[in-house]
Design an enzyme around this catalytic site. Structure first.
Site, PDB file in Angstrom:
ATOM      1  N   ASN A   1      27.616  36.655 -17.027  1.00  0.00           N
ATOM      2  CA  ASN A   1      27.098  36.313 -18.357  1.00  0.00           C
ATOM      3  C   ASN A   1      26.027  35.234 -18.251  1.00  0.00           C
ATOM      4  O   ASN A   1      25.032  35.462 -17.540  1.00  0.00           O
ATOM      5  CB  ASN A   1      28.199  36.066 -19.398  1.00  0.00           C
ATOM      6  CG  ASN A   1      29.242  35.046 -19.078  1.00  0.00           C
ATOM      7  OD1 ASN A   1      30.003  35.189 -18.137  1.00  0.00           O
ATOM      8  ND2 ASN A   1      29.310  33.992 -19.871  1.00  0.00           N
ATOM      9  N   ASP A   2      26.169  34.125 -18.945  1.00  0.00           N
ATOM     10  CA  ASP A   2      25.037  33.204 -19.157  1.00  0.00           C
ATOM     11  C   ASP A   2      24.242  32.826 -17.905  1.00  0.00           C
ATOM     12  O   ASP A   2      24.831  32.473 -16.874  1.00  0.00           O
ATOM     13  CB  ASP A   2      25.535  31.861 -19.721  1.00  0.00           C
ATOM     14  CG  ASP A   2      26.394  31.994 -20.948  1.00  0.00           C
ATOM     15  OD1 ASP A   2      26.740  33.129 -21.325  1.00  0.00           O
ATOM     16  OD2 ASP A   2      26.740  30.958 -21.532  1.00  0.00           O
TER      17      ASP A   2
END
Ligand SMILES: *[C@@H]1O[C@H](CO)[C@@H](O)[C@H](O)[C@H]1NC(C)=O
Ligand SMILES: *[C@@H]1O[C@H](CO)[C@@H](O)[C@H](O)[C@H]1NC(C)=O
Ligand SMILES: *[C@@H]1O[C@H](CO)[C@@H](O)[C@H](O)[C@H]1NC(C)=O
Ligand SMILES: *[C@H]1O[C@@H](CO)[C@H](O)[C@@H](O)[C@@H]1NC(C)=O
Length: 575
Positions: free
Chosen positions: A64-65
């Site tokens: 993710n991020d």
């Protein structure tokens, strides 16, 4: 399935190739391990038709991020939230990759993972700051044994290691605790710090009831931080502000700036990732540095009606200043639109959008974004058109490139805008308008654009297109990236993503650049004014069976003034 068949299949899917060749060369010992892999190979192989060719991905598992992107001593560093054990969120560590061009990547060992009392329950997102002494420092969110979100720092163990492989978390962490009045379950994602009047400053995302907040902290030495009396900015009814990002942009020109630049020649941008809608919004405004307050211009609004970096799947983004090429670069996470079961079967989930250079639109109301120039080094075989007419109802194939892994850049010329359909002022929701007026709904000026990842007989296709309307005083341009016909498979998330394009049609031209990569379609309208990223999972329009068309479904003829399309090569990707 026979081994020969497997091998020919694996030629298409290079990342599996390694495994298969190893399996075939394996001895008795290997056969124990080999068997289950062969058993599941068919399913796995079919799934791999959706793996990207040139987007940032690890070989497997959940990501993710983007975290702490930075340039340090000739190397681009990229960290990201990663589950080393599976294709769903969990077990999060800071994976670390390095590159000389942000296109070819080498994977290193994770830089941060839970190990201390101040991050034992999680090492979540954060940012890097390169201090004036040329020392990088990371600020990140740790989860303590009570799951309180606190801010920690980490430094490289060995500054002489060009890859900065090892990071140390000093014992004087955390450096920021949620104090009274701050919700310890909603207090995360420290920004890169900027230096002003003798203090470092940084932001931490939060909320107070339903008000989104960017708390401001100051420090002289990067270790002792105190919370400013006022947040840098906050806005009612926007919910949790994740991953704030705050930076200056030049009033004119594409050059990026170091975070600490202030003055009359710049505006500032504040981006927040709104947890409630899961999109990234930004405003353009003024940083009142004497008061440490940020005031958005009256041309941009906070919250869900605001400007977005991308009107598709794009979240938790972060920029950094690249001093080598004097540009500001934006990284953003692109999640999946298939089901968790699909993710588990294919063994991976998530990718990063192609890094984008960002700068202020000369109209000063919004940003412009464009894929970094290094991407062009992957361009291979090319097809060029010029001055080709798209008559009403026509779709013409762009032949001769790998349509499933391509870069397409088109300039459309609109001979006449006179008949543009009237724009109804109640149409404020672009995505809803695109749903109502999809690529098959005939118009006057448009819909025209590209049919990407299309099967030969158009059972599947992802149209990326413009539609031009006439409002009372100006034209309104809509850009759509519509996933509704993208796959025959049911149960996928297939939104009709769309955004308005704040463009002057005086020259009657609209440009569209689209990066097509098996299951991702990343589009840049009007030179990067409006960007949309869609995830799609065709079943027929895959690999060599994918096609690309230019189309026009409006009554008005459209000219393709120029079209350049390239097959894209595979870079070295975290192997
Ligand atoms: C630091 O990195 C350099 C360059 O890789 C290496 O030569 C040196 O041995 C490292 N020092 C330590 C203490 O590991
Ligand atoms: C703090 O944030 C958490 C997570 O969003 C939320 O569930 C909780 O209600 C918040 N607490 C208060 C007092 O607002
Ligand atoms: C917006 O602000 C500008 C100055 O920055 C001003 O000239 C203009 O009148 C304002 N517009 C509105 C609608 O308030
Ligand atoms: C990405 O996936 C889709 C489909 O499951 C969700 O609707 C989005 O909320 C999600 N986006 C993020 C940023 O998590």
């Amino acid at each position: 399935m026979e081994v020969t068949k497997l091998l020919s299949l694996c030629i298409l899917i290079t990342f599996l190739c390694v495994d298969i060749i190893n399996l075939n060369n394996g001895g008795v010992q290997a056969s124990h391990k080999v068997f289950p892999q062969f058993q599941s190979l068919t399913a796995v192989s079919i799934r791999q038709i959706h793996r990207t060719g040139y987007h940032f991905q690890p070989p497997k598992n959940w990501i993710n991020d983007p975290n702490a992107p930075m340039y340090y001593n000739g190397i681009y560093h990229f960290f990201y939230q990663y589950n080393p054990k599976g294709a769903v969120w969990g077990n999060i560590v800071w994976a670390h990759s390095v590159s000389k061009d942000m296109i070819n990547w080498e994977a290193l060992e994770p830089a941060l993972y839970p190990s201390q009392h101040f991050d034992i329950n999680g090492c979540w997102s954060g940012s890097a700051t390169v201090l004036p002494s040329n020392k990088p420092i990371i600020l990140y969110t740790g989860l303590d044994p009570k799951d309180r979100q606190i801010q920690n720092y980490a430094v490289p163990a060995n500054l002489s290691d060009p890859y900065l492989r090892k990071w140390i978390k000093p014992g004087n962490n955390p450096v920021v605790d949620p104090e009274q009045g701050v919700n310890a379950s909603a207090f995360r994602d420290p920004t890169t710090a900027w230096w002003l009047n003798g203090h470092w400053r940084m932001l931490v995302g939060s909320k107070r009831s339903h008000r989104g907040v960017a708390y401001l902290y100051r420090s002289r030495d990067f270790i002792y931080w105190t919370k400013a009396k006022h947040p840098l900015h906050s806005a009612p009814h926007t919910g949790m502000w994740e991953c704030p990002d705050f930076y200056p942009v030049l009033l004119s020109g594409k050059e990026g700036l170091d975070l600490s630049v202030v003055g009359k020649h710049v505006k500032h941008v504040l981006k927040v990732s709104l947890d409630v809608t899961r999109y990234d919004y930004y405003t353009v405004g003024t940083y009142l540095s004497d008061k440490d307050r940020y005031v958005p211009d009256n041309t941009s609004v906070d919250g869900w009606a605001g400007l977005r970096y991308d009107y598709g799947n794009f979240y938790a983004s972060k920029t950094f200043f690249d001093p080598a090429k004097k540009r500001r670069i934006l990284w953003g996470w692109v999640n999946e639109s298939d089901t968790t079961e699909d993710d588990v079967k294919k063994g991976w989930a998530g990718l990063q959008a192609i890094p984008r250079t960002v700068w202020l639109d000369p109209n000063q109301r919004q940003l412009m974004q464009w894929p970094i120039e290094e991407l062009e080094t992957l361009r291979g075989k090319t097809v060029k058109w010029s001055h080709r007419q798209l008559k009403t109802g026509e779709h013409i194939e762009v032949k001769g490139i790998t349509a499933a892994q391509a870069d397409v850049d088109v300039i459309f010329h609109i001979p006449s805008l006179d008949k543009a359909e009237p724009f109804d002022h109640s149409w404020t929701d672009a995505q809803e308008l695109c749903a109502r007026k999809g690529s098959k709904v005939k118009g006057e000026v448009g819909p025209f654009g590209l049919l990407t990842l299309a099967s030969k007989n158009l059972e599947e296709y992802t149209p990326v297109f413009f539609r031009v309307f006439q409002a009372s005083k100006k034209h309104v341009v809509l850009l759509c990236s519509d996933a509704r016909s993208s796959s025959l498979k049911d149960g996928l998330y297939k939104p009709s993503f769309a955004g308005f394009v704040d463009v002057d049609l005086a020259d009657k031209k609209l440009s569209l650049r689209t990066l097509i990569d098996h299951s991702v379609v990343e589009s840049f309208g009007a030179g990067g004014k409006t960007c949309i990223t869609s995830r799609v999972y065709p079943t027929l329009a895959v690999l060599d069976n994918a096609h690309l068309y230019a189309f026009n479904h409006g009554t008005e003829t459209i000219n393709v003034e120029n079209l350049n399309a390239w097959s894209m090569r595979k870079p070295r990707m975290n192997t």
